[in-house]
Design an enzyme around this catalytic site. Structure first.
Site, PDB file in Angstrom:
ATOM      1  N   THR A 127       0.811  -1.207   0.000  1.00 37.93           N
ATOM      2  CA  THR A 127       0.000   0.000   0.000  1.00 37.93           C
ATOM      3  C   THR A 127       0.847   1.260   0.000  1.00 37.93           C
ATOM      4  O   THR A 127       1.958   1.281   0.558  1.00 37.93           O
ATOM      5  CB  THR A 127      -0.917   0.025   1.240  1.00 37.93           C
ATOM      6  OG1 THR A 127      -1.590   1.286   1.316  1.00 37.93           O
ATOM      7  CG2 THR A 127      -0.118  -0.149   2.525  1.00 37.93           C
ATOM      8  N   TYR A 151      -2.208   0.656   9.901  1.00 35.29           N
ATOM      9  CA  TYR A 151      -2.401  -0.091   8.654  1.00 35.29           C
ATOM     10  C   TYR A 151      -1.146  -0.024   7.798  1.00 35.29           C
ATOM     11  O   TYR A 151      -0.610  -1.060   7.376  1.00 35.29           O
ATOM     12  CB  TYR A 151      -3.607   0.473   7.891  1.00 35.29           C
ATOM     13  CG  TYR A 151      -3.685  -0.015   6.463  1.00 35.29           C
ATOM     14  CD1 TYR A 151      -3.846  -1.366   6.181  1.00 35.29           C
ATOM     15  CD2 TYR A 151      -3.587   0.880   5.397  1.00 35.29           C
ATOM     16  CE1 TYR A 151      -3.917  -1.805   4.870  1.00 35.29           C
ATOM     17  CE2 TYR A 151      -3.654   0.445   4.087  1.00 35.29           C
ATOM     18  CZ  TYR A 151      -3.813  -0.899   3.822  1.00 35.29           C
ATOM     19  OH  TYR A 151      -3.878  -1.340   2.529  1.00 35.29           O
TER      20      TYR A 151
END
Length: 335
Positions: A127, A151
């Site tokens: 990501t 995250y």
């Protein structure tokens, strides 16, 4: 467990999290490209109906070492593509241990199972959140990672594990750093199924078809041209194509790669809402809200490495196209 051993000499790919949004689109791309595919998913957020009939399905946990070792041994797999993860930034801020467990720890078990069974090719769903608040735009892979939410940190830990495993074992990986994934399969075979998802484009098309009463804008005082967050939106089918190209590279013996997956330009929240109103032919009900913890002002990719090293050529690089495909899927699933 069903017999999933290799048949007809086709390369056999294990896709974890293949019943989810991005995973199901990659499964379609793999099947279209002629690979044999098995999906493993615990269906905590995925949907069994999202897995195409050409792919085998196994219910299970990728963090269960014994289960995955048996699965890999029985299946004679050539590669693993890993999408099973928790992926909501605000939730990661509120519950960081869930993200380090579901993402980092489960992937560690998966990698150990691969080393035990000799499966040496791995494509990882990473990501852009690992970059945090970038100092320069567009972001290149040389930017120093500095995630500002759990995250992103949980994904960066996995990239570190991949680097170290590849240095210690005959193991190759591709870590693909996604920017903002949106849209749906242009043929209508797959889309974003999760109701109430936090992704902006999912939210706006839900309102167009009457599934959502309001679209919330989180933050209006960012240092951006109109004060709202700017993101690089990539069509999910273009992203799926990057995965197939990365897989081909690894199966051909190519070296490891870490690559951004985006288009190299950004749109603000307000611009996306304006485009959704244009494509959907309706005015949206918008609510202004405070910025969420862990959200950077602007994130835009430099995708030149994926284009040069993987010979990736996006086919759906257009915001209106992304919105139309997402809206077509939403309209069909609402009927």
């Amino acid at each position: 467990m069903a017999n999933i051993s290799r048949k007809n000499g086709k390369e056999h790919i294990l896709v974890t999290g293949g019943a989810g949004y991005i995973g199901s689109h990659v499964v379609l791309a793999l099947c279209d490209a002629g690979y044999r595919v098995t999906v493993v998913d615990n269906l905590s957020t995925g949907f069994r109906s999202a897995v195409p009939v050409k792919a085998a399905f196994v219910l299970g946990e990728v963090g269960d070492l014994d289960f995955v070792v048996k699965l890999l041994r029985d299946g004679s797999f050539d590669a693993v593509m890993h999408f099973a993860a928790s992926l909501t930034v605000p939730e990661s801020v509120a519950n960081p241990l869930k993200y380090y467990s579901n993402n980092s720890c489960s992937t560690r078990a998966l990698l150990e199972a691969m080393i035990i069974t000799g499966v040496c090719n791995f494509v990882f769903s990473s990501t852009a959140a690992i970059y945090g608040i970038p100092e320069e735009l567009p972001i290149t892979e040389a930017a120093i990672p500095n995630p500002i939410n759990p995250y992103g940190a949980s994904k960066l830990v996995i990239e570190w594990m991949l680097r170290d495993v590849a240095a210690a074992f005959p193991f190759r990986f591709a870590a693909l750093r996604y920017f903002n994934v949106a849209g749906a399969d242009p043929q209508g075979r797959a889309g974003q199924r999760t109701a109430g998802a936090t992704h902006l484009i999912k939210a706006v098309v839900e309102q167009v078809v009457g599934r959502r009463n309001v679209v919330e804008i989180f933050g209006t005082e960012f240092p951006t041209p109109d004060g709202t967050g700017v993101r690089d939106y990539i069509h999910v089918s273009d992203l799926a194509d990057v995965h197939v190209l990365a897989l081909k590279r690894l199966l051909a013996g190519g070296h490891c790669i870490v690559a951004n997956c985006g288009y190299g330009r950004g749109f603000s929240v307000k611009q996306v809402i304006e485009a959704a109103e244009r494509v959907g032919g309706t005015r949206l009900n918008v609510r202004l809200c405070p910025a969420r913890a862990g959200d950077p002002p602007a994130v835009i990719a430099d995708p030149s490495l994926a284009q040069s090293e993987l010979n990736w050529r996006p086919q759906y690089d257009d915001l209106d196209t992304i919105l139309r495909d997402a809206l077509r899927w939403e309209s069909r699933s609402a009927s």
